[in-house]
Design a protein around this motif. Structure first.
Motif, PDB file in Angstrom:
ATOM      1  N   VAL A 207       0.831  -1.203   0.000  1.00 40.78           N
ATOM      2  CA  VAL A 207       0.000   0.000   0.000  1.00 40.78           C
ATOM      3  C   VAL A 207       0.865   1.252   0.000  1.00 40.78           C
ATOM      4  N   LEU A 208       1.945   1.250   0.781  1.00 41.05           N
ATOM      5  CA  LEU A 208       2.837   2.407   0.822  1.00 41.05           C
ATOM      6  C   LEU A 208       3.676   2.524  -0.437  1.00 41.05           C
ATOM      7  N   CYS A 209       3.890   1.414  -1.125  1.00 38.66           N
ATOM      8  CA  CYS A 209       4.745   1.422  -2.319  1.00 38.66           C
ATOM      9  C   CYS A 209       4.105   2.198  -3.470  1.00 38.66           C
ATOM     10  N   MET A 213       6.079   5.183  -5.415  1.00 38.69           N
ATOM     11  CA  MET A 213       6.498   5.075  -6.807  1.00 38.69           C
ATOM     12  C   MET A 213       5.957   6.245  -7.636  1.00 38.69           C
ATOM     13  N   ILE A 214       4.729   6.689  -7.328  1.00 39.13           N
ATOM     14  CA  ILE A 214       4.175   7.847  -8.030  1.00 39.13           C
ATOM     15  C   ILE A 214       5.011   9.088  -7.743  1.00 39.13           C
ATOM     16  N   SER A 218       7.147  11.284 -10.525  1.00 42.38           N
ATOM     17  CA  SER A 218       6.894  12.714 -10.669  1.00 42.38           C
ATOM     18  C   SER A 218       8.157  13.520 -10.406  1.00 42.38           C
ATOM     19  N   PHE A 219       8.904  13.132  -9.375  1.00 43.48           N
ATOM     20  CA  PHE A 219      10.141  13.846  -9.051  1.00 43.48           C
ATOM     21  C   PHE A 219      11.179  13.676 -10.145  1.00 43.48           C
ATOM     22  N   SER A 220      11.254  12.480 -10.738  1.00 40.56           N
ATOM     23  CA  SER A 220      12.212  12.233 -11.806  1.00 40.56           C
ATOM     24  C   SER A 220      11.895  13.080 -13.037  1.00 40.56           C
ATOM     25  N   ARG A 221      10.623  13.191 -13.387  1.00 43.84           N
ATOM     26  CA  ARG A 221      10.236  13.998 -14.538  1.00 43.84           C
ATOM     27  C   ARG A 221      10.496  15.482 -14.274  1.00 43.84           C
TER      28      ARG A 221
END
Length: 235
Positions: A207-209, A213-214, A218-221
């Motif tokens: 659930v925390l994953c 991952m989202i 988002s941070f990578s983009r």
């Protein structure tokens, strides 16, 4: 004299634990040698496939847009093929190399010795996780640095990159600290879930994953767009 220290499983005889660890290491050394031998054979096989075996394009594709000879000179094509083969070899060597490092650390007792040192150094669970992840990441990064440097030198040799050694080391150091901080966060949360929810920890971790991952995507983009705007390309 019996030396005791308190671990997650209560008081443990330190001398006895050291003797048991030495026996385990001795029995695992043979396995490690075989794994290393298999890895060397794997590297030789990949090198033979990339540099000796015929990897030219199929005859029906020659003269089409998929044929490099239609848009590259003979020298450019030769350099491109050489660079691609070396990069492919490094890629296929690097994929199992990191797992090989972790296996050797586990089989040779380094991971266990590190755990023992961390448990004796502090009684705080969170600090134990942080120290263990930091030193484990540092060891893995130190063993991975030579292979990463070969990739950097290869890019410089073929004119793909003009980055200086100091700049490359700075990027490697930045990546190490960013990856280590993320690893610390993930390990601390997982260990806490294991201690708090012994049966359903995997469900809460999943659930925390999802939001994690989202956030990473988002941070990578965001960082990719920021870096692209700051760079000035000559074309």
């Amino acid at each position: 004299m019996t030396v005791l220290w308190r671990s997650n499983y209560g008081e443990v005889d330190y001398t006895k634990a050291v003797l048991v660890a030495k026996k385990e290491v001795a029995s695992n050394e043979k396995v490690v040698r075989w794994i290393l031998f298999i890895y060397v054979l794997y590297g030789i096989g990949m090198a033979w496939y990339l540099f000796v075996a015929d990897t030219s394009i199929p005859p029906e594709w020659k003269g089409t847009s998929a044929d490099p000879s239609t848009f590259l000179t003979s020298r450019e094509q030769m350099l491109s093929e050489e660079y691609s083969r070396w990069k492919d070899l490094l890629f296929f060597l690097a994929v199992p190399y990191e797992w090989l490092i972790y296996f050797c650390l586990l089989a040779l007792g380094v991971a266990k010795a590190l755990q023992t040192w961390v448990e004796r150094a502090t009684k705080w669970f969170t600090l134990r996780s942080v120290l263990y992840v930091f030193w484990l990441s540092l060891i893995v990064a130190a063993f991975s640095l030579p292979l990463n440097f070969v990739g950097y030198h290869l890019s410089r040799a073929y004119g793909i990159s003009t980055q200086s050694v100091s700049s490359w080391l700075k990027d490697e150091l930045t990546n190490f600290f960013v990856d280590t901080v993320l690893f610390m966060l993930i390990a601390t949360v997982l260990y806490w879930l294991l201690r708090r929810f012994e049966r359903r920890w995997w469900l809460y971790a999943w659930v925390l994953c999802v939001p994690f991952m989202i956030f990473l995507c988002s941070f990578s983009r965001f960082t990719e767009k920021t870096v692209t705007k700051q760079k000035r390309f000559p074309f």
